[in-house]
Enzyme design. Structure first.
Site, PDB file in Angstrom:
ATOM      1  N   ASP A  13       6.824  -4.708   8.435  1.00 63.66           N
ATOM      2  CA  ASP A  13       5.647  -4.889   9.268  1.00 63.66           C
ATOM      3  C   ASP A  13       4.424  -4.456   8.460  1.00 63.66           C
ATOM      4  O   ASP A  13       4.547  -3.759   7.444  1.00 63.66           O
ATOM      5  CB  ASP A  13       5.793  -4.043  10.538  1.00 63.66           C
ATOM      6  CG  ASP A  13       4.692  -4.317  11.535  1.00 63.66           C
ATOM      7  OD1 ASP A  13       4.271  -5.484  11.658  1.00 63.66           O
ATOM      8  OD2 ASP A  13       4.228  -3.371  12.194  1.00 63.66           O
ATOM      9  N   ASP A  15       0.743  -3.558  10.000  1.00 62.80           N
ATOM     10  CA  ASP A  15      -0.019  -2.484  10.654  1.00 62.80           C
ATOM     11  C   ASP A  15       0.907  -1.351  11.064  1.00 62.80           C
ATOM     12  O   ASP A  15       1.910  -1.564  11.735  1.00 62.80           O
ATOM     13  CB  ASP A  15      -0.742  -3.023  11.888  1.00 62.80           C
ATOM     14  CG  ASP A  15      -1.842  -4.001  11.529  1.00 62.80           C
ATOM     15  OD1 ASP A  15      -2.741  -3.622  10.767  1.00 62.80           O
ATOM     16  OD2 ASP A  15      -1.788  -5.151  11.996  1.00 62.80           O
TER      17      ASP A  15
END
Length: 259
Positions: A13, A15
């Site tokens: 991922d 953020d």
């Protein structure tokens, strides 16, 4: 229980794992560099459908993270891939930004508000009542409802913002129709990403900061999962879920040596 194969491919991922509020998380630069130096297949994933991969590449580069555009996989791309598989050359009424509309154009979709095959809802900072009303009427008239991701809020420097999941809920209440969410935690996003890499789940890992999207999607796709504590999920919250990540680590810096 058989031993897992060594990790050869990585999904991570963005953020909360690599960056936080526009600043790289310590260890992120070293992690990306290690992946590239060792020629490991990898993808940086995001449920945010606002930006194109080229936009995200430029934003990450400004933060000191050099991620090739082909190593970025967004929920908009996963949504477009799904639609291309389901109904090639179709039509859609899209609510979203360039990340979504570009992805749809690239698969040959025609964007229209006249009897579209799909209403496709993505992320935008300018949701309009007029656009939502049009989406409701098109869905009631028979268009199929697709959304890029179920995230109810998104981060900003001022605090949480309403996101795709919240707007999808409004449209669902008005139509009685649930959308199909293409992004995390749907393992579809992981599987299409693995296919893009030519990788296998048995030798791949997912790194995320959220139990309810990253870890869940990785687990359901058969990947080894790492939860980092630099984003949404705190260590004390892990036990609240009926599933567990393969490992919980403080940050991406703790994973660099595993590459």
């Amino acid at each position: 229980m058989s031993e897992r194969k060594p990790i050869e491919s990585w999904l991570t991922d963005m953020d909360g794992v690599l960056i936080h509020e526009g600043v790289p998380i310590p260890g992120a630069e070293e992690f990306i560099k290690r992946l590239k130096d060792k020629d490991r297949p990898f993808l940086v994933l995001t449920n945010n459908s606002i930006y194109t991969p080229r936009d995200l590449q430029a934003r990450l580069r400004r933060m000191g993270l050099d991620v090739p555009v082909e190593n970025i996989w967004t929920s908009a791309l996963a949504t477009a891939q799904f639609l291309d598989d389901q109904r090639p050359g179709g039509t859609a009424y899209a609510i979203g930004e360039a990340g979504l509309t570009t992805a749809l154009h690239d698969i040959g979709y025609v964007l229209t508000d006249h009897d579209p095959d799909y209403v496709v809802l993505g992320e935008t900072r300018t949701y309009s009542f007029e656009a939502m009303t049009k989406a409701v009427r098109l869905i009631n008239a028979g268009a199929r409802f697709i959304a890029t991701n179920p995230d109810e809020t998104g981060p900003s420097t001022e605090g949480p913002l309403p996101a795709t999941g919240s707007v999808a809920a409004l449209i669902t209440r008005a139509t009685g129709k649930q959308p199909y969410f293409a992004g995390k935690p749907n393992p579809l996003m992981m599987r299409t990403g693995l296919n893009r890499l030519g990788a296998h789940s048995e030798s791949s890992a997912m790194i995320g900061d959220r139990m309810d999207t990253d870890v869940l999607a990785g687990m359901e796709a058969g990947l080894r999962t790492f939860l980092v504590l630099t984003g949404s999920t705190g260590k004390d919250q892990v036990e609240n879920y009926p599933f567990r990540p393969s490992e919980v680590v403080t940050s991406i810096a703790d994973i660099v040596d595993l590459v």
